[in-house]
Design a protein around this motif. Structure first.
Motif, PDB file in Angstrom:
ATOM      1  N   ARG A   4       9.041  -6.035   5.827  1.00 15.17           N
ATOM      2  CA  ARG A   4       9.345  -4.928   4.924  1.00 15.17           C
ATOM      3  C   ARG A   4       8.505  -3.705   5.293  1.00 15.17           C
ATOM      4  NH1 ARG A   4      12.254  -7.469   0.876  1.00 15.17           N
ATOM      5  NH2 ARG A   4      11.464  -9.482   0.168  1.00 15.17           N
ATOM      6  N   PRO A   5       8.931  -2.997   6.350  1.00 15.38           N
ATOM      7  CA  PRO A   5       8.174  -1.788   6.712  1.00 15.38           C
ATOM      8  C   PRO A   5       8.259  -0.751   5.595  1.00 15.38           C
ATOM      9  CG  PRO A   5      10.193  -1.964   8.015  1.00 15.38           C
ATOM     10  CD  PRO A   5      10.109  -3.209   7.181  1.00 15.38           C
ATOM     11  N   LEU A   6       7.254   0.119   5.505  1.00 20.68           N
ATOM     12  CA  LEU A   6       7.261   1.145   4.452  1.00 20.68           C
ATOM     13  C   LEU A   6       8.450   2.070   4.661  1.00 20.68           C
ATOM     14  CD1 LEU A   6       3.484   2.172   4.370  1.00 20.68           C
ATOM     15  CD2 LEU A   6       4.698   0.651   2.793  1.00 20.68           C
ATOM     16  N   ARG A   7       9.114   2.474   3.579  1.00 21.43           N
ATOM     17  CA  ARG A   7      10.213   3.428   3.740  1.00 21.43           C
ATOM     18  C   ARG A   7       9.672   4.846   3.581  1.00 21.43           C
ATOM     19  NH1 ARG A   7      13.379   1.735  -1.688  1.00 21.43           N
ATOM     20  NH2 ARG A   7      11.893   2.522  -3.202  1.00 21.43           N
ATOM     21  N   SER A   8      10.431   5.827   4.094  1.00 24.60           N
ATOM     22  CA  SER A   8       9.948   7.204   3.937  1.00 24.60           C
ATOM     23  C   SER A   8      10.421   7.760   2.600  1.00 24.60           C
ATOM     24  CB  SER A   8      10.357   8.111   5.090  1.00 24.60           C
ATOM     25  OG  SER A   8      11.477   7.633   5.718  1.00 24.60           O
ATOM     26  N   VAL A   9       9.581   8.579   2.013  1.00 24.90           N
ATOM     27  CA  VAL A   9       9.861   9.180   0.712  1.00 24.90           C
ATOM     28  C   VAL A   9       9.941  10.689   0.937  1.00 24.90           C
ATOM     29  CG1 VAL A   9       8.919   9.510  -1.614  1.00 24.90           C
ATOM     30  CG2 VAL A   9       8.582   7.337  -0.444  1.00 24.90           C
ATOM     31  N   PRO A  10      10.976  11.365   0.398  1.00 26.81           N
ATOM     32  CA  PRO A  10      11.062  12.814   0.631  1.00 26.81           C
ATOM     33  C   PRO A  10       9.873  13.542   0.006  1.00 26.81           C
ATOM     34  CG  PRO A  10      12.717  12.090  -0.971  1.00 26.81           C
ATOM     35  CD  PRO A  10      12.067  10.859  -0.433  1.00 26.81           C
ATOM     36  N   TRP A 120       0.466  10.662  -1.320  1.00 25.39           N
ATOM     37  CA  TRP A 120       0.463  11.532  -0.136  1.00 25.39           C
ATOM     38  C   TRP A 120      -0.703  12.531  -0.184  1.00 25.39           C
ATOM     39  CZ3 TRP A 120       0.773  16.816   0.539  1.00 25.39           C
ATOM     40  CH2 TRP A 120       0.851  17.221   1.872  1.00 25.39           C
ATOM     41  N   LEU A 121      -0.828  13.225  -1.299  1.00 25.67           N
ATOM     42  CA  LEU A 121      -1.875  14.242  -1.391  1.00 25.67           C
ATOM     43  C   LEU A 121      -3.266  13.605  -1.304  1.00 25.67           C
ATOM     44  CD1 LEU A 121      -2.654  17.181  -1.717  1.00 25.67           C
ATOM     45  CD2 LEU A 121      -2.543  16.880  -4.196  1.00 25.67           C
ATOM     46  N   GLY A 122      -3.431  12.469  -1.998  1.00 24.57           N
ATOM     47  CA  GLY A 122      -4.732  11.794  -1.977  1.00 24.57           C
ATOM     48  C   GLY A 122      -5.131  11.393  -0.562  1.00 24.57           C
ATOM     49  N   VAL A 123      -4.189  10.793   0.148  1.00 22.89           N
ATOM     50  CA  VAL A 123      -4.478  10.348   1.518  1.00 22.89           C
ATOM     51  C   VAL A 123      -4.851  11.545   2.392  1.00 22.89           C
ATOM     52  CG1 VAL A 123      -3.388   9.423   3.613  1.00 22.89           C
ATOM     53  CG2 VAL A 123      -3.134   8.226   1.431  1.00 22.89           C
ATOM     54  N   GLU A 124      -4.090  12.630   2.253  1.00 21.31           N
ATOM     55  CA  GLU A 124      -4.352  13.817   3.091  1.00 21.31           C
ATOM     56  C   GLU A 124      -5.706  14.435   2.759  1.00 21.31           C
ATOM     57  OE1 GLU A 124      -2.629  14.927   5.678  1.00 21.31           O
ATOM     58  OE2 GLU A 124      -1.166  13.318   5.445  1.00 21.31           O
ATOM     59  N   LEU A 125      -6.031  14.535   1.467  1.00 22.77           N
ATOM     60  CA  LEU A 125      -7.324  15.117   1.094  1.00 22.77           C
ATOM     61  C   LEU A 125      -8.471  14.253   1.623  1.00 22.77           C
ATOM     62  CD1 LEU A 125      -9.145  17.127  -0.457  1.00 22.77           C
ATOM     63  CD2 LEU A 125      -9.037  15.546  -2.389  1.00 22.77           C
ATOM     64  N   ARG A 126      -8.350  12.945   1.430  1.00 18.00           N
ATOM     65  CA  ARG A 126      -9.434  12.056   1.879  1.00 18.00           C
ATOM     66  C   ARG A 126      -9.593  12.115   3.392  1.00 18.00           C
ATOM     67  NH1 ARG A 126      -6.270   8.682  -1.696  1.00 18.00           N
ATOM     68  NH2 ARG A 126      -6.962   9.246  -3.791  1.00 18.00           N
TER      69      ARG A 126
END
Ligand SMILES: CC(C)(COP(=O)(O)OP(=O)(O)OC[C@H]1O[C@@H](n2cnc3c(N)ncnc32)[C@H](O)[C@@H]1OP(=O)(O)O)[C@@H](O)C(=O)NCCC(=O)NCCS
Length: 280
Positions: A4-10, A120-126
């Motif tokens: 079950r690979p991660l799916r992309s989210v818009p 998404w935002l959390g990962v990018e900020l970290r």
């Protein structure tokens, strides 16, 4: 088992705003003259107390405001906060004070409306912050919410490392994470320990987690343990000794229950810490 690979989210509607904010923070941090405490304070004020963001200095002194409000505003500036590692005598204060504002921003962001579960935002900020906190941070580092460090500056991270929610990375004695390491929810990785007789007697020992290792849910790895390439520490396990490459360890204390089927020749993988030191 099903793949079950991660799916992309818009992207969300505010993705452009988020990009611009991250770019602004990244650019400010890349400037060696950046006052990191002020940067942290401004970012947190704009996120959590926007009415006071432009007049923070006067607001904290304003006796017409409730004392608790002034205290809360003050705490946006990391210089008004004490973090636990500051009490440790082995903390390199000069190094810690450099990273402390970024750790405070990281931890505090996770408790804001904007932060926490906002993946998404959390990962990018970290990712932006990690580059300026860790001793080394590889490509595509991914950390979820409520990850905690000791010093932060004693952590080396390879490429494509994922650290899930509520993980403790106690890098007091140093932690080295290789490439493609995955640390699951609520796992704890230590690099310091206390004497059973004298609590103040502290031993620091670098903990090494090699390439492709998975430390799974709620597992704990003790100080100085070396988890070799592709090793796995099962849910709730306590790794007190080295984990052999491609082995799956479970239980307290963790013991090998199997060798992964993709392991190379047994003679190459059945190494222990004793083998490495040339012992029996
Ligand atoms: C480590 C793990 C993958 C082992 O799975 P497995 O190789 O399929 O092992 P098995 O289920 O065949 O179990 C082998 C033995 O170890 C025991 N065991 C398995 N996991 C255990 C655990 N976490 N703690 C204690 N014992 C465990 C089993 O009961 C079994 O014992 P038995 O031989 O007496 O019946 C799995 O238990 C685990 O911890 N999964 C965590 C979830 C995960 O994959 N996280 C990754 C997210 S990135």
């Amino acid at each position: 088992m099903v793949l079950r690979p991660l799916r992309s989210v818009p992207p969300c509607d505010n993705a452009k705003l988020a990009d611009a904010w991250l770019e602004q923070l990244g650019a400010a941090l890349s400037d060696p003259r950046c006052d990191r405490s002020v940067l942290c304070r401004n970012a947190l004020a704009e996120l959590a107390y926007p009415d006071y963001a432009s007049n923070w200095e006067t607001a904290v002194e304003d006796s017409s405001l409730p004392l608790a409000t002034r205290l809360a505003l003050g705490a946006l500036d990391p210089r008004n906060v004490t973090l636990e590692p500051e009490y440790y005598s082995d903390c390199d204060d000069a190094r810690f004070q450099r990273v402390k504002p970024l750790l405070w921003l990281w931890y505090s962001f996770d408790r804001t409306v904007l932060g926490g579960q906002n993946v998404w935002l959390g990962v990018e900020l970290r990712r932006v912050l990690a580059r300026h906190i860790f001793k080394r941070c590889g490509e595509n580092f991914k950390a979820f919410q409520h990850v905690e460090f000791s010093f932060g500056y004693n952590l080396e991270v390879g490429d494509n490392v994922v650290v899930h929610r509520h993980v403790l990375l106690d890098d007091r004695g140093g932690i080295v994470l290789g490439n493609r390491v995955s640390i699951s929810d609520y796992a704890n990785i230590y690099s310091h320990t206390h004497s059973i007789v004298e609590q103040k007697d502290v031993t620091n020992a670098t903990t090494v987690i090699e390439d492709g290792v998975r430390i799974t849910y709620h597992a704990t790895v003790l100080a100085g343990v070396h988890v070799h390439e592709q090793g796995m520490v099962g849910a709730m396990a306590l790794a007190t000794k080295d984990v052999r490459p491609y082995h799956v360890y479970v239980g307290i204390p963790a013991k090998s229950v199997r060798v992964k089927p993709n392991a190379p020749q047994a003679s190459e993988i059945l190494r222990t810490s004793r083998d490495r030191q040339g012992g029996d």
